[in-house]
Design a protein around this motif. Structure first.
Motif, PDB file in Angstrom:
ATOM      1  N   ALA A  97      -3.158   3.374   4.896  1.00 23.75           N
ATOM      2  CA  ALA A  97      -2.763   2.128   5.541  1.00 23.75           C
ATOM      3  C   ALA A  97      -3.307   2.035   6.961  1.00 23.75           C
ATOM      4  O   ALA A  97      -3.725   0.954   7.402  1.00 23.75           O
ATOM      5  N   ARG A 137      -3.633  -8.507  -3.457  1.00 21.24           N
ATOM      6  CA  ARG A 137      -3.397  -8.437  -2.012  1.00 21.24           C
ATOM      7  C   ARG A 137      -3.444  -9.803  -1.318  1.00 21.24           C
ATOM      8  O   ARG A 137      -2.584 -10.093  -0.476  1.00 21.24           O
ATOM      9  N   PRO A 163       1.213   2.034  -4.274  1.00 22.61           N
ATOM     10  CA  PRO A 163      -0.196   2.334  -3.977  1.00 22.61           C
ATOM     11  C   PRO A 163      -1.182   1.900  -5.053  1.00 22.61           C
ATOM     12  O   PRO A 163      -2.378   1.787  -4.783  1.00 22.61           O
ATOM     13  N   ILE A 219       0.836  -1.209   0.000  1.00 23.86           N
ATOM     14  CA  ILE A 219       0.000   0.000   0.000  1.00 23.86           C
ATOM     15  C   ILE A 219       0.865   1.251   0.000  1.00 23.86           C
ATOM     16  O   ILE A 219       0.578   2.228  -0.715  1.00 23.86           O
TER      17      ILE A 219
END
Length: 348
Positions: A194, A137, A130, A126
């Motif tokens: 985050a 993920r 980004p 992240i």
């Protein structure tokens, strides 16, 4: 069809050559848990700051194309509720599997460092990258979780000793410190994203996450329930497990890999959620009892209910301000855990 009463509260239903062994009390408790999960899910769909309640839900169910509440219930609340229940169920199953594997009631994806390993890799993605696609993920989280699990197992030398749990706790603290250091030295704009994710917020979930969460849950359920009989034997000890012909290495790999997969999937969708993997199995043992299948079913339903309730309370108690589900769950989870431990103080 014939019905015969067996010992320990079981009944045998036999139809020709097919027999089914049932435990009425446990089935009744599981049925209540299913009703409870469905009830809180329906309340989650009609609760919130938006103008969409029971009438809009009924309209959506009867005619989705023309329902005025589609954008609120169908596009926002329904995916959020599905993901909350799926991720809660995955965390509950992960805790039950790890507690059975280690033969230790304190085992949990967070205590063993698996959750922190997944979180560290995803937070790094992240902050440093980004624009990483959401679909990547879970794979990044699984890589981090598997790396930590393999390192802990390698150092401990055994999956069923207290040493495995203690080394896992040490890794968890180390990785938590690494996450804090990473957040401290990184750009503030990316860190804020985050931090919101780390708090266990479901505010950013989207409908395209639903297949991801359901796939992880289905895979974990298949692996866990398929090996439930082996896990019952595993709890009798190493000698009994080997003597009864259970493939110990296969069972250990499945009961380590499946929780890592489910934890990484849950973390990638809803962030770092604690307590579910610890509370759900203990609650299931208290109210349901029985073998691994009962434990897994109870942990599934209780974990899902806990996260749905926490998310609903978090987004409605101080609406329009939304409190992350992870914070609400901690406020609910700690007293519940202390109450459970107090009630079982003579058995611990």
């Amino acid at each position: 069809m014939t019905v015969k009463k067996l010992g320990n509260g079981y009944w045998l239903l036999r139809c020709h050559a097919v027999g089914l062994r049932l435990h009425p009390r446990r089935m009744f408790v599981v049925t209540l848990l299913v009703i409870g999960l469905l009830s809180v899910s329906l309340l989650a769909l009609v609760s919130g700051s938006g103008q969409a309640g029971w009438n809009e839900l009924l309209a959506l169910a009867s005619n989705p194309a023309d329902a005025t509440g589609l954008s609120i219930i169908g596009d926002l609340r329904l995916p959020r509720t599905i993901i909350a229940s799926s991720c809660g169920a995955m965390l509950g199953l992960s805790g039950a599997a790890l507690q059975s594997l280690t033969r230790n009631g304190l085992a949990d994806p967070g205590l063993l460092g698996v959750r922190e390993g997944a979180v560290l890799v995803i937070v790094l993605a992240i902050i440093a990258f980004p624009h990483t696609p959401m679909g990547l993920r879970p794979f990044l989280g699984m890589a981090g979780g598997f790396a930590v699990a393999a390192a802990v197992a390698l150092i401990a030398g055994s999956l069923s000793r207290l040493r495995f749990v203690l080394i896992g706790i040490g890794f968890s603290w180390l990785l938590s410190a690494a996450i804090s250091l990473l957040i401290t030295v990184s750009d503030i704009d990316r860190v804020q994203i985050a931090l919101t994710w780390l708090a266990g917020s479901l505010a950013t979930v989207t409908p395209d996450m639903v297949p991801l969460a359901l796939t992880g849950l289905l895979t974990g359920c298949i692996l866990m329930f398929a090996t439930a009989r082996w896990a019952d034997v595993w709890l009798l000890g190493d000698s009994a497990t080997v003597g009864l012909g259970v493939p110990t290495k296969t069972l250990a790999i499945i009961h380590l890999c499946a929780p890592v997969l489910m934890t990484a999937t849950a973390v990638s969708c809803v962030g770092s959620i604690g307590f579910v993997g610890l509370i759900a199995p203990h609650t299931a043992r208290m109210f349901i009892g029985g073998g691994q299948k009962s434990l897994l079913a109870g942990s599934f339903l209780i974990g899902a209910t806990l996260l749905v309730v926490s998310d609903t309370v978090g987004r409605t108690a101080f609406a329009p301000l939304q409190i992350p589900a992870g914070i609400v769950l901690a406020l609910i989870g700690v007293p519940v855990l202390l109450l459970l431990l107090w009630r079982r103080r003579d058995q611990l």
